[in-house]
Design a protein around this motif. Structure first.
Motif: not given
Length: 538
Positions: A446-465
């Motif tokens: 996946g390609l995570a898109q981060f908008s302009a920000s002065s903070y730390t931004l994060a994205l987390q994905v998981a594989l589920n069974l």
């Protein structure tokens, strides 16, 4: 008896008249009579000894004649078998010759084949193209031609064209049983000797041990009867063995009925609990001077046939032992109700061509090399090659998104399916459902898109069974002045059961962060089955 009575009357008269006449003359007459009687007694005893010797000679000659007759009968059977085999070879050569003549456009002569006597049965050929031509058992022969009468026939247990020559056996067409003849079927006296196994007789069969083993492997059950008539001739005395038999591998066996191969001495009466002596395991082991016998049926086909009989402790003049050994007989067939798991299974169902075969392993299909010129259990009969990549259904998918997505804690749906073989991946729900038990591989990018920000931004994905997280992927970015992008990936190899479900979801995402896609397919998910547990699928 009359003479003895007359003599006694005469003696009484002489003794009575001795009062009135000369007793000396009477005494001399009496002495002459006694001498005459002694002479007659000696003559009678000598004649009795001669008669006994003559009877013993006749009995010995009778036993010898019986043995010679049995040997001749056995040799005749062997010659008949050889005659049938030669006749079969001639027929095969004639077929080959006619084929070659036709290939060269030469005239084919009218067959002038040898006639087979009515009492000999030529090999009956199977019409089943999946099996060898010559039947391997009498039951198979009966299936080919149910009208055949019981009698001697040629069969080939180890398979036509491989292994050893066909054998000549007796087929009971009522039961379909196969009997192998031998040279010791009649009652045979073991004679007199003292030591353990001092009498020893090798049993010669009208077949090789290899063919006998093959017949046993093909048959549901095999057995051989044995009887021992005894007069104070024990198998075992005070725990010491005087008699035993040898199995097909030459091992000593001490049981005379059933299938006990653990070295335990027993007979049928010991199994039934009705021996003459309650403390003995065989009737013949009873320490009594009486004519007894033990008879039983040995049923362990993995050690039969009996190849040698050994008896002892018959040294007393009154002791005697006579053995009678039945034919080696097999009935039924080994029913293979499952898929073949070995070369032996393939051999059982009639395969005779050497080569590579796929068989059922513990979980997967396996590849083996089978050498059918050998018998099951022989070195080189089966060689394991490796696993065979066999799948009951094709399963592989590759799906893509075409727009941004940032909803958390639900399966990520997809818009395009470039490949979805087996239709295990549901685009709308984003859930993959395993159609078969096995090992699967999955990869998400996946390609995570981060908008302009002065903070730390994060994205987390998981594989589920099945609702449980198997693994996670994480990406973050700090103090972005403009929109930025960063790629994340997630891979896993999973062991799945049929019906298990797998999906990818966003477990957490900062505000202004999403999985990006604009038709260039930056976000995509792929998976496929590596190995199927084929056993679970059947």
């Amino acid at each position: 008896m009359v003479r003895h009575f007359s003599f006694c009357i005469g003696l009484l008269i002489i003794l009575t008249s001795c009062r009135w006449t000369n007793c000396s003359a009477a005494a001399l007459l009496l002495e002459d009579k006694f001498r005459e009687l002694e002479l007659r007694l000696e003559t009678t005893e000598a004649r009795s000894v001669q008669v006994e010797e003559k009877v013993s000679q006749l009995e010995a000659q009778l036993e010898l004649n019986n043995e010679i007759r049995n040997n001749l009968k056995f040799q005749v059977t062997k010659l008949e078998a050889k005659n049938v085999q030669l006749e079969f070879k001639i027929q095969e050569q004639e077929k080959l010759l006619n084929y070659l003549l036709r290939q060269t456009n030469r005239p084919v002569p009218v067959a002038d084949s040898l006639s087979v006597p009515n009492n000999l049965k030529s090999p009956v050929q199977s019409t089943d193209s999946n099996k060898s031509g010559t039947p391997r058992t009498c039951k198979e022969l009966r299936v080919i031609d149910p009208s055949l009468p019981s009698g001697m026939y040629s069969i080939d247990p180890d398979g036509q064209g491989v292994g050893e020559n066909p054998i000549y056996v007796y087929c009971d067409m009522t039961s379909g049983s196969t009997s192998i003849l031998h040279d010791s079927e009649s009652a045979i006296n073991v004679g007199h000797c003292a030591d353990p196994g001092c009498y020893s007789r090798s049993i010669k069969y009208n077949a090789s041990i290899g063919q006998i083993k093959a017949l046993a492997e093909l048959s549901f059950e095999c057995h051989q009867s044995i009887k021992y008539d005894c007069y104070y001739a024990p198998f075992e005395l005070s725990g010491y063995a005087y008699s035993w038999w040898n199995d097909r591998d030459g091992n000593a066996q001490y049981f005379w009925a059933g299938d006990n191969t653990e070295g335990i001495h027993t007979c049928q009466c010991g199994i039934d609990g009705n021996c003459v002596d309650n403390y003995a395991k065989c009737n013949c082991d009873a320490a009594v001077y009486a004519q007894l016998f033990d008879d039983g049926v040995i049923t362990n086909k993995n050690v039969l046939p009996v190849t040698r009989l050994n008896f002892g402790r018959t040294q007393l003049p009154t002791s005697s032992g006579i053995h009678t050994l039945g034919r080696f007989e097999c009935t039924g067939t080994v029913a293979l109700t499952r898929m073949p798991t070995s070369c032996e299974d393939l051999w059982l169902v009639g395969h005779i061509l050497n080569g590579f075969y796929s068989v059922m392993g513990s979980a997967m299909m396996e590849s083996v090399y089978c050498d059918f010129t050998k018998l099951p259990g022989n070195d080189g009969f089966q060689k394991w090659i490796g696993y065979a990549d066999v799948k009951s259904v094709p399963v592989h998918f590759y799906v893509q998104r075409t727009s941004n997505f940032n909803t958390t804690n639900i399966p990520i749906p997809f818009d395009l399916a470039l490949v979805n073989k087996g239709n295990a991946m549901d685009l709308t729900s984003g859930i993959f459902t395993a159609p078969r038990q096995g090992t699967y591989y999955f990869s998400f990018t996946g390609l995570a898109q981060f908008s302009a920000s002065s903070y730390t931004l994060a994205l987390q994905v998981a594989l589920n069974l099945n609702g449980g997280i198997i693994g996670k992927g994480h990406v973050d970015m700090s103090s972005t002045a403009t929109t930025r992008w960063n790629q994340l990936t997630l891979q896993s190899t999973l062991s799945l059961k049929s019906g298990d479900q797998v999906w990818v979801d966003i477990t957490s995402a900062s505000s202004g962060v999403a999985l990006h896609d604009n038709g260039n397919h930056y976000t995509h998910f792929t998976g496929f089955v590596l190995e199927e547990d084929i056993v679970a699928s059947l």
